[in-house]
Design a protein around this motif. Structure first.
Motif, PDB file in Angstrom:
ATOM      1  N   PHE A 200       0.875  -1.251   0.120  1.00  0.00           N
ATOM      2  CA  PHE A 200       0.132   0.096  -0.009  1.00  0.00           C
ATOM      3  C   PHE A 200       0.724   1.477   0.202  1.00  0.00           C
ATOM      4  O   PHE A 200       0.364   2.206  -0.519  1.00  0.00           O
ATOM      5  CB  PHE A 200      -1.100   0.088   1.130  1.00  0.00           C
ATOM      6  N   ARG A 201       1.966   1.286   0.387  1.00  0.00           N
ATOM      7  CA  ARG A 201       2.916   2.359   0.581  1.00  0.00           C
ATOM      8  C   ARG A 201       3.820   2.379  -0.623  1.00  0.00           C
ATOM      9  O   ARG A 201       4.231   3.616  -0.804  1.00  0.00           O
ATOM     10  CB  ARG A 201       3.570   2.422   1.977  1.00  0.00           C
ATOM     11  N   VAL A 202       4.171   1.395  -1.059  1.00  0.00           N
ATOM     12  CA  VAL A 202       5.194   1.711  -2.101  1.00  0.00           C
ATOM     13  C   VAL A 202       4.613   1.009  -3.567  1.00  0.00           C
ATOM     14  O   VAL A 202       4.886   1.648  -4.435  1.00  0.00           O
ATOM     15  CB  VAL A 202       6.435   0.768  -1.764  1.00  0.00           C
ATOM     16  N   VAL A 203       4.154  -0.279  -3.649  1.00  0.00           N
ATOM     17  CA  VAL A 203       3.735  -0.860  -4.914  1.00  0.00           C
ATOM     18  C   VAL A 203       2.547  -0.111  -5.282  1.00  0.00           C
ATOM     19  O   VAL A 203       2.522   0.270  -6.769  1.00  0.00           O
ATOM     20  CB  VAL A 203       3.522  -2.355  -4.759  1.00  0.00           C
ATOM     21  N   LEU A 204       1.594   0.001  -4.852  1.00  0.00           N
ATOM     22  CA  LEU A 204       0.322   0.614  -5.292  1.00  0.00           C
ATOM     23  C   LEU A 204       0.755   2.175  -5.763  1.00  0.00           C
ATOM     24  O   LEU A 204       0.044   2.375  -6.953  1.00  0.00           O
ATOM     25  CB  LEU A 204      -0.846   0.623  -4.195  1.00  0.00           C
ATOM     26  N   PRO A 205       1.339   2.938  -5.018  1.00  0.00           N
ATOM     27  CA  PRO A 205       1.424   4.395  -5.636  1.00  0.00           C
ATOM     28  C   PRO A 205       2.235   4.144  -6.763  1.00  0.00           C
ATOM     29  O   PRO A 205       2.137   5.092  -7.725  1.00  0.00           O
ATOM     30  CB  PRO A 205       2.027   5.071  -4.499  1.00  0.00           C
ATOM     31  N   GLY A 206       3.319   3.323  -6.898  1.00  0.00           N
ATOM     32  CA  GLY A 206       4.071   3.288  -7.914  1.00  0.00           C
ATOM     33  C   GLY A 206       3.612   2.602  -9.403  1.00  0.00           C
ATOM     34  O   GLY A 206       3.781   3.139 -10.450  1.00  0.00           O
ATOM     35  N   VAL A 207       2.426   1.883  -9.283  1.00  0.00           N
ATOM     36  CA  VAL A 207       1.830   1.585 -10.395  1.00  0.00           C
ATOM     37  C   VAL A 207       0.488   2.124 -10.601  1.00  0.00           C
ATOM     38  O   VAL A 207      -0.416   1.696 -11.427  1.00  0.00           O
ATOM     39  CB  VAL A 207       1.650  -0.116 -10.465  1.00  0.00           C
ATOM     40  N   ARG A 208       0.135   3.369  -9.767  1.00  0.00           N
ATOM     41  CA  ARG A 208      -1.119   3.812  -9.813  1.00  0.00           C
ATOM     42  C   ARG A 208      -1.580   4.362 -11.272  1.00  0.00           C
ATOM     43  O   ARG A 208      -2.801   4.044 -11.639  1.00  0.00           O
ATOM     44  CB  ARG A 208      -1.059   5.054  -8.954  1.00  0.00           C
ATOM     45  N   PRO A 209      -0.716   4.900 -12.067  1.00  0.00           N
ATOM     46  CA  PRO A 209      -1.017   5.581 -13.539  1.00  0.00           C
ATOM     47  C   PRO A 209      -1.694   4.097 -14.191  1.00  0.00           C
ATOM     48  O   PRO A 209      -2.587   4.230 -15.022  1.00  0.00           O
ATOM     49  CB  PRO A 209       0.126   5.781 -14.194  1.00  0.00           C
ATOM     50  N   GLY A 210      -1.053   2.786 -14.087  1.00  0.00           N
ATOM     51  CA  GLY A 210      -1.664   1.767 -14.688  1.00  0.00           C
ATOM     52  C   GLY A 210      -3.190   1.207 -14.226  1.00  0.00           C
ATOM     53  O   GLY A 210      -3.818   0.817 -14.977  1.00  0.00           O
ATOM     54  N   VAL A 211      -3.256   1.437 -12.832  1.00  0.00           N
ATOM     55  CA  VAL A 211      -4.632   1.096 -12.293  1.00  0.00           C
ATOM     56  C   VAL A 211      -5.595   2.096 -12.883  1.00  0.00           C
ATOM     57  O   VAL A 211      -6.579   1.785 -13.214  1.00  0.00           O
ATOM     58  CB  VAL A 211      -4.295   1.451 -10.711  1.00  0.00           C
ATOM     59  N   LEU A 212      -5.299   3.362 -12.860  1.00  0.00           N
ATOM     60  CA  LEU A 212      -6.199   4.332 -13.119  1.00  0.00           C
ATOM     61  C   LEU A 212      -6.496   4.040 -14.754  1.00  0.00           C
ATOM     62  O   LEU A 212      -7.833   4.210 -15.273  1.00  0.00           O
ATOM     63  CB  LEU A 212      -5.836   5.781 -13.005  1.00  0.00           C
TER      64      LEU A 212
END
Length: 283
Positions: A200-212
Motif C-alpha cells: 500500500f505504501r510503495v507498490v500501489l502508488p508506483g503502479v497507480r497510473p496503470g491502475v487508473l
C-alpha cells in the motif's frame, strides 16, 4: 539556391490530416447525428434535419422510472472494474516480475480470447451457466447447484463483463508493473515494512497510473455494453445500454435512444474530466 522547407507546424498538421479526416467522418459526424436525433420527435424519419428541436426525449430519459436501470448500469460497471483489478493485478505483476523469457508468450495468452468473436464467447458462457451447463453440474456435486442454473442473475452479468474486459485491465497494469523499480520493494523490506505495508505504501502508488488507465478502459465499455446483459441477464438485469438498443430496434424510438446515449456519453466525459483535473499521468 536552397529550397525553402515548410514550417514544422505545417508538416505536423499535414501528417495528422488523414487521422483528422477519419475521426471527423466516422466519429464526429455520427455523434452529431445522435445529438440531433436526441432533440427530435418520435416520428422523425432517418437522416432528416430536426427542426424545431424539442427536449421531450431528455425529459423521458431522466424520468425516475429509469433511475434503477441507470444505477444498475453503474453498479455493474463498478463491480466489473473492481473484479478485473483484483484478478488482473496479480497476473500483470507475475508476468512483469517473473515472466522472464516467457513474458511474450504469457502476454499472448492474455490476448487469446480476442481471437474469437466476443458474441461467440458470451454464448459459450450462456451454455456454461445454464441449468444443464457444466458450471451448475459441478457445483451441484458439492450441493451448491441452483435450479435453472446461474443465468438471468446479476452475478452472471458481472462474470461475463469481467471475462470480456479483463485483458483491458491486464495490459496497462503490465506496463506499469514493468516500469516499476522493484528495488523499492527490497528497500521497503530493509526499512522494516511488511508485505501489506509495502504494497500500500510503495507498490500501489508506483503502479497507480496503470491502475487508473486500466480502470477507465474497463469502466467505460462496461457501462455501455448491452450484449452481455441481454444474453446472460434478463428483464431484471437490463442496463442503460440494453435499453438504448431496444429503442433503436424494437422500440422504434430513436430520439429516446439518442438522448440516453448522449447522457451516457456525458457521464463518461465527466469521469474523464475529473480524472484529468487530478493531474494523473496516462500510460
Amino acid at each position: 539556391m536552397a529550397r525553402r522547407r515548410a514550417p514544422r507546424w505545417l508538416s505536423a498538421n499535414l501528417l495528422l490530416l488523414p487521422t483528422g479526416l477519419w475521426l471527423a467522418l466516422f466519429l464526429l459526424v455520427p455523434l452529431a447525428l445522435v445529438v440531433q436525433y436526441s432533440f427530435a420527435t418520435r416520428d422523425t424519419g432517418p437522416l432528416r434535419v430536426v427542426l424545431p428541436w424539442t427536449a421531450q426525449a431528455y425529459r423521458t430519459a431522466l424520468d425516475p422510472a429509469f433511475l434503477p436501470i441507470f444505477g444498475r448500469t453503474l453498479a455493474y460497471a463498478a463491480l466489473t472494474t473492481a473484479a478485473c483489478l483484483l484478478l488482473g493485478f496479480p497476473l500483470a505483476w507475475f508476468i512483469a516480475r517473473h515472466g522472464g523469457r516467457h513474458r511474450n508468450a504469457l502476454l499472448a495468452a492474455v490476448l487469446v480470447p480476442f481471437w474469437a468473436s466476443y458474441l461467440a464467447r458470451i454464448y459459450a458462457w450462456k451454455a456454461l451457466l445454464d441449468g444443464d451447463g457444466l458450471v451448475n453440474r459441478l457445483l451441484g456435486l458439492v450441493g451448491l447447484g441452483r435450479d435453472g442454473g446461474f443465468l438471468l442473475t446479476d452475478g452472471a452479468v458481472v462474470l461475463g463483463l469481467t471475462y470480456g474486459f479483463l485483458p483491458f485491465m491486464v495490459l496497462p497494469l503490465y506496463v506499469a508493473c514493468e516500469r516499476f523499480d522493484h528495488r523499492l520493494v527490497e528497500a521497503s523490506y530493509d526499512l522494516g515494512h511488511g508485505r501489506v505495508s509495502t504494497f500500500f505504501r510503495v507498490v500501489l502508488p508506483g503502479v497507480r497510473p496503470g491502475v487508473l488507465a486500466g480502470s477507465l478502459l474497463v469502466l467505460v465499455p462496461a457501462a455501455g455494453d448491452f450484449v452481455t446483459p441481454r444474453l446472460l441477464g434478463g428483464v431484471d438485469q437490463s442496463t442503460f445500454g440494453s435499453v438504448i438498443d431496444d429503442q433503436f430496434r424494437g422500440g422504434n424510438n430513436w430520439p429516446l435512444g439518442s438522448a440516453m446515449a448522449v447522457l451516457l456519453m456525458a457521464l463518461v466525459v465527466v469521469v474523464l474530466v475529473v480524472r484529468g483535473r487530478r493531474g494523473e499521468d496516462v500510460l
